[in-house]
Write a protein that holds these residues in place. Sequence first.
Motif, PDB file in Angstrom:
ATOM      1  N   ASP A  89      78.980   5.171  74.019  1.00  0.00           N
ATOM      2  CA  ASP A  89      79.901   4.093  73.676  1.00  0.00           C
ATOM      3  C   ASP A  89      80.955   4.520  72.664  1.00  0.00           C
ATOM      4  O   ASP A  89      81.970   3.841  72.513  1.00  0.00           O
ATOM      5  N   CYS A  90      80.706   5.607  71.957  1.00  0.00           N
ATOM      6  CA  CYS A  90      81.583   5.978  70.838  1.00  0.00           C
ATOM      7  C   CYS A  90      82.498   7.152  71.121  1.00  0.00           C
ATOM      8  O   CYS A  90      83.428   7.409  70.348  1.00  0.00           O
TER       9      CYS A  90
ATOM     10  N   ALA B 248      88.542  11.101  71.610  1.00  0.00           N
ATOM     11  CA  ALA B 248      88.650   9.832  70.892  1.00  0.00           C
ATOM     12  C   ALA B 248      87.268   9.449  70.379  1.00  0.00           C
ATOM     13  O   ALA B 248      86.297   9.426  71.142  1.00  0.00           O
ATOM     14  N   ILE B 249      87.199   9.148  69.085  1.00  0.00           N
ATOM     15  CA  ILE B 249      85.938   8.780  68.446  1.00  0.00           C
ATOM     16  C   ILE B 249      86.091   7.382  67.863  1.00  0.00           C
ATOM     17  O   ILE B 249      86.971   7.141  67.030  1.00  0.00           O
ATOM     18  N   ARG B 250      85.231   6.458  68.299  1.00  0.00           N
ATOM     19  CA  ARG B 250      85.300   5.114  67.736  1.00  0.00           C
ATOM     20  C   ARG B 250      84.812   5.128  66.296  1.00  0.00           C
ATOM     21  O   ARG B 250      83.811   5.756  65.962  1.00  0.00           O
TER      22      ARG B 250
ATOM     23  N   GLN C 203      89.954   3.961  66.169  1.00  0.00           N
ATOM     24  CA  GLN C 203      89.539   5.257  66.698  1.00  0.00           C
ATOM     25  C   GLN C 203      90.093   6.403  65.858  1.00  0.00           C
ATOM     26  O   GLN C 203      91.129   6.268  65.186  1.00  0.00           O
ATOM     27  N   ARG C 204      89.404   7.499  65.915  1.00  0.00           N
ATOM     28  CA  ARG C 204      89.905   8.759  65.367  1.00  0.00           C
ATOM     29  C   ARG C 204      90.259   9.636  66.559  1.00  0.00           C
ATOM     30  O   ARG C 204      89.392   9.968  67.374  1.00  0.00           O
ATOM     31  N   LEU C 205      91.510   9.973  66.679  1.00  0.00           N
ATOM     32  CA  LEU C 205      92.003  10.745  67.817  1.00  0.00           C
ATOM     33  C   LEU C 205      92.379  12.150  67.367  1.00  0.00           C
ATOM     34  O   LEU C 205      92.900  12.349  66.272  1.00  0.00           O
ATOM     35  N   GLY C 206      92.081  13.139  68.206  1.00  0.00           N
ATOM     36  CA  GLY C 206      92.447  14.497  67.840  1.00  0.00           C
ATOM     37  C   GLY C 206      92.509  15.422  69.032  1.00  0.00           C
ATOM     38  O   GLY C 206      91.781  15.245  70.008  1.00  0.00           O
ATOM     39  N   LYS C 207      93.383  16.414  68.928  1.00  0.00           N
ATOM     40  CA  LYS C 207      93.452  17.499  69.914  1.00  0.00           C
ATOM     41  C   LYS C 207      92.912  18.766  69.249  1.00  0.00           C
ATOM     42  O   LYS C 207      93.650  19.705  68.962  1.00  0.00           O
ATOM     43  N   TRP C 208      91.618  18.732  68.994  1.00  0.00           N
ATOM     44  CA  TRP C 208      91.002  19.883  68.349  1.00  0.00           C
ATOM     45  C   TRP C 208      90.834  21.011  69.354  1.00  0.00           C
ATOM     46  O   TRP C 208      90.320  20.797  70.467  1.00  0.00           O
TER      47      TRP C 208
ATOM     48  N   GLY D  25      84.715  12.154  58.363  1.00  0.00           N
ATOM     49  CA  GLY D  25      84.582  10.737  58.691  1.00  0.00           C
ATOM     50  C   GLY D  25      83.223  10.501  59.328  1.00  0.00           C
ATOM     51  O   GLY D  25      82.507  11.447  59.655  1.00  0.00           O
ATOM     52  N   HIS D  26      82.868   9.236  59.497  1.00  0.00           N
ATOM     53  CA  HIS D  26      81.592   8.938  60.144  1.00  0.00           C
ATOM     54  C   HIS D  26      81.659   7.572  60.816  1.00  0.00           C
ATOM     55  O   HIS D  26      82.481   6.726  60.465  1.00  0.00           O
ATOM     56  N   THR D  27      80.777   7.376  61.800  1.00  0.00           N
ATOM     57  CA  THR D  27      80.644   6.115  62.516  1.00  0.00           C
ATOM     58  C   THR D  27      79.167   5.744  62.593  1.00  0.00           C
ATOM     59  O   THR D  27      78.342   6.566  62.999  1.00  0.00           O
ATOM     60  N   LEU D  28      78.845   4.538  62.201  1.00  0.00           N
ATOM     61  CA  LEU D  28      77.480   4.029  62.328  1.00  0.00           C
ATOM     62  C   LEU D  28      77.301   3.502  63.748  1.00  0.00           C
ATOM     63  O   LEU D  28      77.970   2.558  64.155  1.00  0.00           O
ATOM     64  N   ILE D  29      76.398   4.122  64.524  1.00  0.00           N
ATOM     65  CA  ILE D  29      76.277   3.765  65.942  1.00  0.00           C
ATOM     66  C   ILE D  29      74.998   2.995  66.264  1.00  0.00           C
ATOM     67  O   ILE D  29      74.828   2.530  67.388  1.00  0.00           O
TER      68      ILE D  29
END
Length: 454
Positions: free
Chosen positions: A32-33, A42-44, A53-58, A279-283
Motif C-alpha cells: 500500500d505504501c 513513490a513512497i507514501r 508522498q516522497r518521490l525520487g529518481k534514485w 524519513g519514515h512512514t508508519l505502516i
Amino acid sequence: MESEAILAARDDALALFRAGVAAADPYLAVKDCLSADRDRLAIRLDINDPGRQRLGKWPKIHLIAFGKAACAMARAAEEILPEPLWAGRGIAVTNYENVAVLNRSDVFGAGHPLPDAAGLDAARRIAEKAGRTKAGELVLTLVSGGGSALIPCPVESVSLTDKCEVTGFLLASGATIDEVNCVRKHLSQLKGGGLAKLAAPADLHALILSDVLGDDPSAIASGPTVPDPSTFEEAIRILRARHIWERLPGTVRAYLQNGARGQAPETPKPDDPVFEKTGHTLIGSNAISLKAAAQTAEQLGYRTVIYSDHLCGIARNAAEQWVKTIAANGQIRQPTAYLAGGETTVRLTGNGRGGRNQEMALAFALAAEKHGLDADWVFLSGGTDGRDGPTDAAGGRVDAGSPARMRAQGIEPEALLDNNDSYHALQTSGDLLFTGATGTNVADLQILLIRPKT
C-alpha cells in the motif's frame, strides 16, 4: 465440562485476536505504501493520506529489512522495485520461525528474544552494506518489531554476551521498554539512529511496522533510523534506579561512564545532519489492530468497549486491576467485549517458564476467582507475533473454569504464578494459545468477552 456458551466465547475471542493480527499484515502494508515505474519510486508518507508522498529518481536502492516481519515486507518490496534500481542483493534479518526464501535478498535467521551470534553476524553485514552507500542513493529500510534483539551490534569494547547480560538484568528488574531501549541504544552501533549515521550521506526512508505503544519511532526496534533524545546519563540513572548498576560487567560500566564524560560518541540527536535526508512512514500499529478486533466484535453481536489502548505495567497487577474494574461496574446485562492493546512486563521472582501474556491470563483467572466475577467470561491475552516470551505459545485463553481444571490435575495455580510458571499452569488446563509465527508484530492484544451468567 464447559458450557456451550463458554466454548462459543472461546472461539469468538480467538476470532477477534486473528482479526487484529490480520490487520497488521506486513506484506499488504508495504504494498500500500510503495509504487514504482521504470526509474521513479513513490513512497507514501501517511497511510491515511495517499496524496502525501516522497518521490525520487534514485539511481540505486539498497534494501535492508529487519524484524519479525522482515521477510514479508521485503517480499512486497521485491515485487515493486524495478530490477535496474537494485544496488546488489538486499538483506533481511528475522527470527528463525519466520525465515523464508526471497528472490533478491539474502535472508538471515537470528535469535529472539535473546540475541545470538547469527544476529551479530547479520547486524555486521547490515552495517557494512549501509557504510558502502553513496550520496544520491536510497537506503529503503523495512523495520518491524523484534529488531532490537535480531540485529545486535554492540560497541567495540562490549561483547554480545555482556550486552545480553545487561538486557537480562533490565527485564528481570521490571524495567519498562523505554528504559531497556535507552540502555541498549547507548551500547549499540545501529540502534538509536546508528544505522542512519552509517548510511549518510545517502537518502534513507524507513517503512515501520510498530510494536510500541504510542508508535514512537525512536522506540520501535530501538530506533535505528531516527534521532535518539536519550543520553548516557539517563542510561546510568536507569541502571542505578533498578539496582543493577553494580552487577553489570565492568566493560559496560566503563563505556557508559566514558560516554557520560564525553569520551564516547553520543547517539545522534534531532539536529544532527545525518537526518537531513531521512524519513519514515508508519505502516501498521497496535492501534490499527485493536480497531480491527473491535469491528469483528461488533459483527459478532458484542457491545464493544476499549478498556485500554495503552495497557502496560506489571502483567499480574494489570490483570487484577481489570477484574476489579469490571466487578465494580455491577451486573453484566448484555454480551460485551472489553478490548485492550499494549505491552505489559513481568517481574521475575521465580524460575518458571512463561511470558507476559501467559502470566496475565493466569493472573486474570485467579483474580476473577478471588473477586467473584459473577458472569460467564473468557479472557485472551496474546502476542501478535505468535510467540510469548521464550515459549512456543502466543499467550493464554482462560475462563472461569480454568483454576479448577488446573487443580484437578494436581497443581496449585497460585504457586505457579508466584514462580512465574504460567506456561505449565495453562498447559495443564488446556488454556495455552498457539498460533505459530504470524510474520508480524504489533505488541499484544487482550480480549475479555463477558455476558450474563447462564
